[in-house]
Design an enzyme around this catalytic site. Structure first.
Site, PDB file in Angstrom:
ATOM      1  N   GLY A  78     109.899  54.099  31.050  1.00  0.00           N
ATOM      2  CA  GLY A  78     109.847  54.145  29.606  1.00  0.00           C
ATOM      3  C   GLY A  78     108.414  54.005  29.130  1.00  0.00           C
ATOM      4  O   GLY A  78     107.458  54.269  29.877  1.00  0.00           O
ATOM      5  N   ARG A 131     108.830  80.807  41.687  1.00  0.00           N
ATOM      6  CA  ARG A 131     109.996  81.384  42.357  1.00  0.00           C
ATOM      7  C   ARG A 131     111.244  80.520  42.193  1.00  0.00           C
ATOM      8  O   ARG A 131     112.346  80.989  42.488  1.00  0.00           O
ATOM      9  CB  ARG A 131     109.696  81.601  43.847  1.00  0.00           C
ATOM     10  CG  ARG A 131     108.796  82.823  44.099  1.00  0.00           C
ATOM     11  CD  ARG A 131     108.698  83.175  45.572  1.00  0.00           C
ATOM     12  NE  ARG A 131     107.978  82.161  46.330  1.00  0.00           N
ATOM     13  CZ  ARG A 131     106.649  82.151  46.482  1.00  0.00           C
ATOM     14  NH1 ARG A 131     105.907  83.102  45.923  1.00  0.00           N
ATOM     15  NH2 ARG A 131     106.065  81.202  47.189  1.00  0.00           N
ATOM     16  N   LEU A 165     106.885  55.107  36.440  1.00  0.00           N
ATOM     17  CA  LEU A 165     106.885  54.938  34.987  1.00  0.00           C
ATOM     18  C   LEU A 165     108.271  54.540  34.528  1.00  0.00           C
ATOM     19  O   LEU A 165     109.286  55.124  34.962  1.00  0.00           O
ATOM     20  CB  LEU A 165     106.469  56.237  34.297  1.00  0.00           C
ATOM     21  CG  LEU A 165     104.968  56.536  34.244  1.00  0.00           C
ATOM     22  CD1 LEU A 165     104.734  57.959  33.745  1.00  0.00           C
ATOM     23  CD2 LEU A 165     104.239  55.541  33.355  1.00  0.00           C
ATOM     24  N   ASP A 170     103.027  60.045  24.590  1.00  0.00           N
ATOM     25  CA  ASP A 170     102.128  58.906  24.758  1.00  0.00           C
ATOM     26  C   ASP A 170     100.873  59.294  25.523  1.00  0.00           C
ATOM     27  O   ASP A 170      99.985  58.466  25.744  1.00  0.00           O
ATOM     28  CB  ASP A 170     102.837  57.737  25.441  1.00  0.00           C
ATOM     29  CG  ASP A 170     103.337  58.060  26.843  1.00  0.00           C
ATOM     30  OD1 ASP A 170     103.262  59.236  27.262  1.00  0.00           O
ATOM     31  OD2 ASP A 170     103.827  57.137  27.516  1.00  0.00           O
ATOM     32  N   HIS A 177     102.991  60.121  29.963  1.00  0.00           N
ATOM     33  CA  HIS A 177     104.129  60.795  30.595  1.00  0.00           C
ATOM     34  C   HIS A 177     103.890  62.288  30.785  1.00  0.00           C
ATOM     35  O   HIS A 177     104.382  62.874  31.759  1.00  0.00           O
ATOM     36  CB  HIS A 177     105.399  60.604  29.755  1.00  0.00           C
ATOM     37  CG  HIS A 177     106.100  59.306  29.975  1.00  0.00           C
ATOM     38  ND1 HIS A 177     105.650  58.125  29.441  1.00  0.00           N
ATOM     39  CD2 HIS A 177     107.217  59.019  30.686  1.00  0.00           C
ATOM     40  CE1 HIS A 177     106.478  57.149  29.804  1.00  0.00           C
ATOM     41  NE2 HIS A 177     107.425  57.665  30.567  1.00  0.00           N
ATOM     42  N   ASP A 211     110.976  56.699  23.841  1.00  0.00           N
ATOM     43  CA  ASP A 211     111.529  56.141  25.082  1.00  0.00           C
ATOM     44  C   ASP A 211     110.983  54.717  25.264  1.00  0.00           C
ATOM     45  O   ASP A 211     110.672  54.278  26.372  1.00  0.00           O
ATOM     46  CB  ASP A 211     111.166  57.019  26.287  1.00  0.00           C
ATOM     47  CG  ASP A 211     112.039  56.725  27.521  1.00  0.00           C
ATOM     48  OD1 ASP A 211     112.948  55.889  27.418  1.00  0.00           O
ATOM     49  OD2 ASP A 211     111.781  57.322  28.578  1.00  0.00           O
ATOM     50  N   ASN A 253     109.817  65.103  32.611  1.00  0.00           N
ATOM     51  CA  ASN A 253     110.022  63.885  33.383  1.00  0.00           C
ATOM     52  C   ASN A 253     111.457  63.800  33.887  1.00  0.00           C
ATOM     53  O   ASN A 253     112.411  64.094  33.162  1.00  0.00           O
ATOM     54  CB  ASN A 253     109.703  62.650  32.534  1.00  0.00           C
ATOM     55  CG  ASN A 253     108.253  62.612  32.084  1.00  0.00           C
ATOM     56  OD1 ASN A 253     107.944  62.729  30.898  1.00  0.00           O
ATOM     57  ND2 ASN A 253     107.347  62.475  33.031  1.00  0.00           N
ATOM     58  N   ALA A 280     113.437  55.526  36.308  1.00  0.00           N
ATOM     59  CA  ALA A 280     113.490  54.067  36.190  1.00  0.00           C
ATOM     60  C   ALA A 280     114.895  53.565  35.882  1.00  0.00           C
ATOM     61  O   ALA A 280     115.082  52.400  35.534  1.00  0.00           O
ATOM     62  CB  ALA A 280     112.517  53.603  35.108  1.00  0.00           C
TER      63      ALA A 280
END
Length: 370
Positions: free
Chosen positions: A296, A217, A294, A237, A240, A261, A209, A133
């Site tokens: 934050g 591999r 997403l 939360d 995430h 975040d 994230n 974001a």
């Protein structure tokens, strides 16, 4: 004036049932070892330390115009007693404007607010191919630029994509100047992550994230974190990161710590807010860009504690992930624990882990609007 509180106190040596006396710092702790399950008294924990805070209370750090004070007060009402104000990827002039607005908070803590310990630069030294974001202003890092920012407000942490040309040397320079580095918003390989750790990088931004994932591999940046990291931040939360992935990280990374975040939408009703100049929408407990990415979170640290306990952590372990571990990562010895001469940063919770009171450097915070 000294204050005194009693209950189940979580000290560095474990739980005791007794009393804590404090002014702006802790004067003394007295009591006997206890299993808090054996009584119905309150829990008294170290105040929460959040190293990744973009906003809250309807404002974003990058807006300037006094946003930092609003953010500090919002998160204080949820048990955060110290934090790093976190910038977004943006042109240098915009970052400087935000830092100049925050500068007075480093000298004087906002009344009723959490202590701002310094700055977390999340970008602009990230990979343009893994923005998440973040706005599209990613660029190669320059030590002189960080030094200029540091002259305005102490830069405590920088998130970097290690695979970008020149960033290996930048990591070494920053660490040599007592600035912590974490790896994030990266398309780097497992090998890039391992090399960055050898050069002094100490953590990973919002683990799982905005980084290359784990494949058997091609272990990716996640693999480097799970195999080699001592510290990493994670957003608990439960949106995430799946609880199973959180538990995987807990088994692999000794000092995993939690961050929010959080964005301007934290503590606010559903609707549209700003994140680094971009419009984000809060709905169904999360915040997203228009394309669904997403952006934050709306998380606060008291909810993070409850989430960790809900997925199976003890209160003791969950508290360490919110207080002791982030303090240890930043090298802070007088916050994040209940011990004599430490700052009187503490939270009092009932048996359902709901906040009853918050003290920051001995100041009782009004949490009635939380």
């Amino acid at each position: 004036m000294n204050l005194q509180l009693g209950g189940n106190l979580l000290t560095p040596d474990g739980w005791i049932h007794g009393e804590i006396t404090f002014g702006d710092r802790i004067g003394g702790i007295n009591g006997a070892p206890v299993n808090p399950a054996d009584n119905n008294d309150v829990y008294i924990l170290p105040g929460f330390i959040d190293l990744h805070v973009h906003g809250g209370g309807g404002v974003d750090i990058m807006e300037a115009n006094g946003a930092g004070a609003v953010v500090a007060r919002l998160h204080a009402r949820h048990g955060t007693t110290a934090f790093l104000a976190t910038t977004m990827t943006a042109p240098g002039i915009e970052i400087e404007r935000a830092l100049n607005d925050l500068a007075p908070m480093r000298q004087q803590r906002t009344a009723g607010g959490a202590r701002m310990l310094g700055i977390h630069l999340e970008g602009p030294y990230i990979n343009a191919g893994k923005l998440g974001a973040q706005p599209d202003f990613a660029r190669c890092g320059v030590a002189e630029e960080v030094s200029r920012y540091n002259d305005i407000v102490p830069v405590k942490l920088v998130t970097i994509a290690p695979e970008v040309s020149g960033h290996a040397a930048l990591i070494e320079t920053l660490v040599a100047n007592d600035i912590q580095v974490q790896l994030g918003h990266t398309l780097g390989s497992y090998e890039d992550g391992v090399e960055a750790l050898k050069r002094g990088a100490g953590s990973f931004a919002h683990l799982f994230n905005a980084m290359t994932g784990l494949h058997h591999r091609e272990p990716g940046m996640v693999g480097a974190a799970l195999a080699h990291a001592d510290f990493a931040e994670i957003i608990p939360d439960l949106l995430h990161v799946h609880p199973g992935a959180i538990r995987t990280a807990l088994r692999c990374i000794p000092h995993l710590y939690c961050v929010t975040d959080s964005t301007a939408a934290a503590g606010m009703p559903d609707g549209n807010y700003l994140l680094g100049g971009q419009t984000i929408t809060k709905c169904l407990g999360g915040v997203r860009l228009a394309d669904g990415t997403l952006a934050g979170s709306t998380l606060t640290m008291d909810q993070a504690l409850r989430n960790l306990v809900a997925i199976g952590l003890t209160i003791h372990d969950a508290s360490n992930r919110l207080s002791a571990n982030p303090a240890r990562f930043l090298g802070i010895t007088d916050r994040g624990r209940l011990a004599q001469n430490c700052w009187a940063d503490l939270v009092v919770l009932d048996r359902h882990l709901q906040l009853k009171s918050v003290y920051i450097e001995g100041e009782l915070i009004d949490i009635t609007h939380a």
